[in-house]
Design a protein around this motif. Structure first.
Motif, PDB file in Angstrom:
ATOM      1  N   LEU A 284       0.812  -1.223   0.000  1.00 32.54           N
ATOM      2  CA  LEU A 284       0.000   0.000   0.000  1.00 32.54           C
ATOM      3  C   LEU A 284       0.843   1.271   0.000  1.00 32.54           C
ATOM      4  O   LEU A 284       0.294   2.375  -0.016  1.00 32.54           O
ATOM      5  N   ALA A 285       2.163   1.117   0.004  1.00 36.89           N
ATOM      6  CA  ALA A 285       3.044   2.285   0.118  1.00 36.89           C
ATOM      7  C   ALA A 285       2.846   3.315  -0.992  1.00 36.89           C
ATOM      8  O   ALA A 285       2.810   4.520  -0.712  1.00 36.89           O
ATOM      9  N   PRO A 286       2.721   2.919  -2.282  1.00 35.97           N
ATOM     10  CA  PRO A 286       2.535   3.951  -3.318  1.00 35.97           C
ATOM     11  C   PRO A 286       1.300   4.814  -3.071  1.00 35.97           C
ATOM     12  O   PRO A 286       1.325   6.031  -3.303  1.00 35.97           O
ATOM     13  N   TYR A 287       0.233   4.184  -2.578  1.00 33.67           N
ATOM     14  CA  TYR A 287      -0.995   4.937  -2.319  1.00 33.67           C
ATOM     15  C   TYR A 287      -0.838   5.814  -1.074  1.00 33.67           C
ATOM     16  O   TYR A 287      -1.299   6.962  -1.051  1.00 33.67           O
ATOM     17  N   GLY A 288      -0.192   5.272  -0.050  1.00 33.74           N
ATOM     18  CA  GLY A 288       0.034   6.051   1.159  1.00 33.74           C
ATOM     19  C   GLY A 288       0.891   7.277   0.897  1.00 33.74           C
ATOM     20  O   GLY A 288       0.609   8.375   1.399  1.00 33.74           O
ATOM     21  N   ARG A 289       1.951   7.106   0.088  1.00 31.94           N
ATOM     22  CA  ARG A 289       2.825   8.243  -0.209  1.00 31.94           C
ATOM     23  C   ARG A 289       2.105   9.280  -1.069  1.00 31.94           C
ATOM     24  O   ARG A 289       2.304  10.487  -0.896  1.00 31.94           O
ATOM     25  N   ALA A 290       1.255   8.822  -2.005  1.00 32.24           N
ATOM     26  CA  ALA A 290       0.502   9.774  -2.835  1.00 32.24           C
ATOM     27  C   ALA A 290      -0.455  10.597  -1.973  1.00 32.24           C
ATOM     28  O   ALA A 290      -0.574  11.820  -2.151  1.00 32.24           O
ATOM     29  N   ILE A 291      -1.133   9.940  -1.037  1.00 35.23           N
ATOM     30  CA  ILE A 291      -2.034  10.667  -0.136  1.00 35.23           C
ATOM     31  C   ILE A 291      -1.244  11.661   0.706  1.00 35.23           C
ATOM     32  O   ILE A 291      -1.654  12.819   0.882  1.00 35.23           O
ATOM     33  N   ARG A 292      -0.100  11.208   1.232  1.00 37.44           N
ATOM     34  CA  ARG A 292       0.738  12.103   2.042  1.00 37.44           C
ATOM     35  C   ARG A 292       1.145  13.339   1.243  1.00 37.44           C
ATOM     36  O   ARG A 292       1.033  14.476   1.731  1.00 37.44           O
ATOM     37  N   ASP A 293       1.582  13.137   0.009  1.00 36.70           N
ATOM     38  CA  ASP A 293       2.033  14.275  -0.795  1.00 36.70           C
ATOM     39  C   ASP A 293       0.867  15.197  -1.152  1.00 36.70           C
ATOM     40  O   ASP A 293       1.034  16.420  -1.224  1.00 36.70           O
ATOM     41  N   GLY A 294      -0.322  14.623  -1.369  1.00 35.16           N
ATOM     42  CA  GLY A 294      -1.493  15.462  -1.608  1.00 35.16           C
ATOM     43  C   GLY A 294      -1.825  16.318  -0.401  1.00 35.16           C
ATOM     44  O   GLY A 294      -2.160  17.506  -0.532  1.00 35.16           O
ATOM     45  N   ILE A 295      -1.717  15.730   0.797  1.00 29.78           N
ATOM     46  CA  ILE A 295      -1.974  16.487   2.028  1.00 29.78           C
ATOM     47  C   ILE A 295      -0.933  17.583   2.211  1.00 29.78           C
ATOM     48  O   ILE A 295      -1.266  18.736   2.537  1.00 29.78           O
ATOM     49  N   VAL A 296       0.333  17.242   1.988  1.00 32.55           N
ATOM     50  CA  VAL A 296       1.401  18.233   2.148  1.00 32.55           C
ATOM     51  C   VAL A 296       1.206  19.393   1.173  1.00 32.55           C
ATOM     52  O   VAL A 296       1.352  20.570   1.536  1.00 32.55           O
ATOM     53  N   GLY A 297       0.852  19.074  -0.080  1.00 33.64           N
ATOM     54  CA  GLY A 297       0.630  20.133  -1.058  1.00 33.64           C
ATOM     55  C   GLY A 297      -0.536  21.029  -0.680  1.00 33.64           C
ATOM     56  O   GLY A 297      -0.451  22.265  -0.783  1.00 33.64           O
TER      57      GLY A 297
END
Length: 612
Positions: free
Chosen positions: A266-279
């Motif tokens: 699930l890491a690719p999805y978790g990192r994408a969500i994290r980057d969306g939140i950070v942005g």
């Protein structure tokens, strides 16, 4: 002399009035006793109308139609019998309004609008109550056509006619209707508007839309608007959405904990969500002196209870996550009552507690909402019989079962289903699904029985209204040409967002031509400034992981709107993953946009924003 007397007596007798009919004597055949039908008895009123005078018959038929419409019954044939040539003005008004209501009942808003715009209706003097009723009907009709500006105008026009107790609700409806439009549309309409009251409403809705992801800026702009428009109805009684902003701003969290998987499958999805939140965080807090802190906790292998306790001990005032469906169910069981959690998935129905005081909000990209939207749309279009196709996987079978259950519950028929495997012969399966092989077999049998040689064009089954597919872009690219090849090119094909991959090549989209699907605004519309910032920093936000970047953006923005979603009936948030609503079970539901593949391009469904 005697004979003359007898003749005189006979003549006098013939002139004497006949004796009265005894009480028990029946009336002469062919006469009908007049009666007054009971109020609300539609059938009795229709019977009475057959023998009543023209205007009285009109009253009976109109009253019967009103009664039946309250039960959602069609009344067109009853209204056909109304004598409009002899109708009094009040009857003609009732007749035209009932025609419009019957059209709305049948989901034919354009026809309803034509009845409400009938020239005869414009010539009938209306009292205040009738003007309000007509204006509200026009507003509802325009809204059904998604002509939101025209809908709001009708409510604005009757606002001053309403009783003081009704104006607050009408003001809420005006504001919420205008918020269906983009900030750009509202700004352009306000610039050309000459009516002060309408212009004030447009400018108010525009500022709310322009700063929808920044409550603090919205509040500042609203305070300035109230000074400039101090005599406007919305300044004297502001919409609840804006009134609640002060509380929203003061409740902003100072520390947000992100519980996401950063390793494993699930890491690719978790990192994408994290980057969306950070942005989204960087975009929203630029210029703020004390922006909230973000802290990331990896849930890949950690015990969930330990991670929750650690985040709480570190001072988190809001938790976003976890992502895994099973961990969301666990969060529903163990989360404390004081710390709000925006989970990024939806627990299965059997894992949700019947009641809970824990502030856990389930928000994610569950296909359930998309399937329900397909069901509503296709039923609205009059379809009833469907062929359903899905991959042979846990995801495919679960969502195929969900679609079949919802479609059947709405009165539809699933004529047949097809479950395919990645290495299966799709051509053979589709051919069988459409009964083309049976058509060929019948022709072969006929040749064998008759001994004749003849040309035969196979036919597909004719008991289907449309096809629904659950598939990836590659799978849909194999299914749609096969459906066309086996004579189903005229059948509408509907799908969920999974068939659409942003920036797919033109040739790939030609293979799925004419498939209609629902998808999120992030993938179908020009991005807002936050989306542009994110896609510039992370190019993968424009690829297959785009939905998870959008999920991160909306999850970050959602907390500021939760209290409004909970407190204001019908309140919605226009996010990048869709239009968001909150159920009583604290499940965030999404409504997506519609689009269609056409000649190698994705064509979003146009939205009507003004009356013709």
């Amino acid at each position: 002399m005697r004979s003359a007397v007898i003749v005189t007596i006979v003549l006098l007798a013939s002139c004497t009035a006949p004796a009265p009919t005894p009480p028990d004597t029946q009336p002469a055949a062919g006469t009908v006793e007049a009666f007054e039908p009971a109020s609300g008895d539609a059938q009795a009123m229709l019977i009475a109308a057959r023998t009543a005078a023209p205007q009285r018959a009109n009253d009976y038929r109109l009253s019967a139609a009103e009664t039946l419409l309250r039960n959602d019954s069609a009344v067109g044939s009853i209204l056909d019998d109304v004598d409009t040539d002899r109708a009094a003005p009040a009857q003609l008004r009732r007749y035209l309004v009932l025609r419009a209501r019957d059209a709305l009942r049948a989901d034919d808003a354009p026809l309803a609008l034509r009845w409400l715009g009938d020239g005869r209706l414009q010539q009938i003097p209306l009292d205040r109550k009738a003007q309000i009723k007509l204006g509200m009907m026009k507003s509802d009709t325009y809204a059904a056509m998604r002509s939101y500006l025209a809908s709001a105008r009708e409510r604005i026009y009757v606002h001053s006619l309403l009783a003081a107790t009704d104006r607050a609700g009408n003001g809420e409806a005006i504001f919420n209707t205008l918020r269906e439009l983009s900030a750009g549309v509202l700004r352009r309409q306000a610039e050309r508007e000459i009516t002060p009251e309408v212009r004030g409403w447009l400018s108010l809705a525009e500022l709310a839309q322009r700063h929808a992801d920044d409550p603090q800026r919205t509040l500042l702009e609203f305070d300035n608007w109230r000074i400039a428009w101090s005599n406007h109805p919305a300044a004297q009684r502001p919409p609840r959405y804006l009134v609640m902003l002060r509380d929203v701003v003061t409740r902003q969290p100072r520390r947000v904990a992100l519980l996401l998987p950063l390793h494993g499958s699930l890491a690719p999805y978790g990192r994408a969500i994290r980057d969306g939140i950070v942005g989204a965080h960087y975009h929203a807090t630029a210029g703020q002196q004390t922006p909230p802190e973000l802290a990331v906790y990896d849930t890949s292998a950690a015990d969930l209870a330990s991670v929750l306790n650690e985040a709480r001990s570190d001072g988190a005032e809001l938790i976003i996550g976890p992502l895994d469906r099973g961990r969301v169910a666990e969060t529903l069981r163990i989360a404390g009552p004081e710390l709000p959690v925006i989970a990024l998935n939806r627990a299965s129905a059997d894992a949700r507690p019947a009641t809970s005081t824990r502030p856990v909000y389930q928000f994610g990209l569950a296909p359930d909402d998309e399937i329900m939207q397909v069901v509503r749309q296709t039923r609205r279009e009059g379809h009833r019989r469907v062929l359903a196709i899905a991959p042979d996987s846990e995801w495919g079978r679960r969502n195929l079962d969900l679609f079949a259950a919802e479609w059947t519950a709405q009165g539809g028929d699933v004529i047949d289903q097809l479950v395919f495997t990645p290495d299966g012969d799709v051509s053979r399966l589709v051919k069988s699904l459409l009964d083309v092989d049976e058509s060929e077999a019948r022709a072969s049998d006929l040749r064998r029985i008759t001994g004749l040689t003849f040309e035969h064009t196979p036919r597909r089954r004719q008991d289907v209204d449309y096809v629904f597919i659950l598939a990836s872009p590659a799978q849909a690219g194999a299914l749609k040409p096969t459906l066309d090849f086996y004579f189903a090119e005229d059948l509408p094909v509907y799908a969920t967002s999974h068939v659409h991959e942003p920036n797919a090549g033109r040739m790939a989209m030609l293979d799925v031509d004419r498939i209609r699907f629902c998808d999120m605004p992030w993938k179908l519309t020009p991005g807002d400034s936050a989306q542009k910032l994110i896609t510039a920093a992370w190019p993968e936000a424009d690829g297959p992981l785009a939905p998870f970047f959008a999920l991160g953006v909306d999850a970050y923005r959602l907390y500021a709107r939760l209290r409004q979603l909970e407190s204001i009936p019908g309140e919605r948030v226009h996010g990048r993953t869709g239009t968001l609503r909150l159920t009583q079970e604290r499940i965030v539901q999404r409504e997506l946009m519609w689009a269609q593949f056409r000649e190698g391009q994705v064509m979003p469904q146009p939205m009507v924003v003004a009356a013709e």
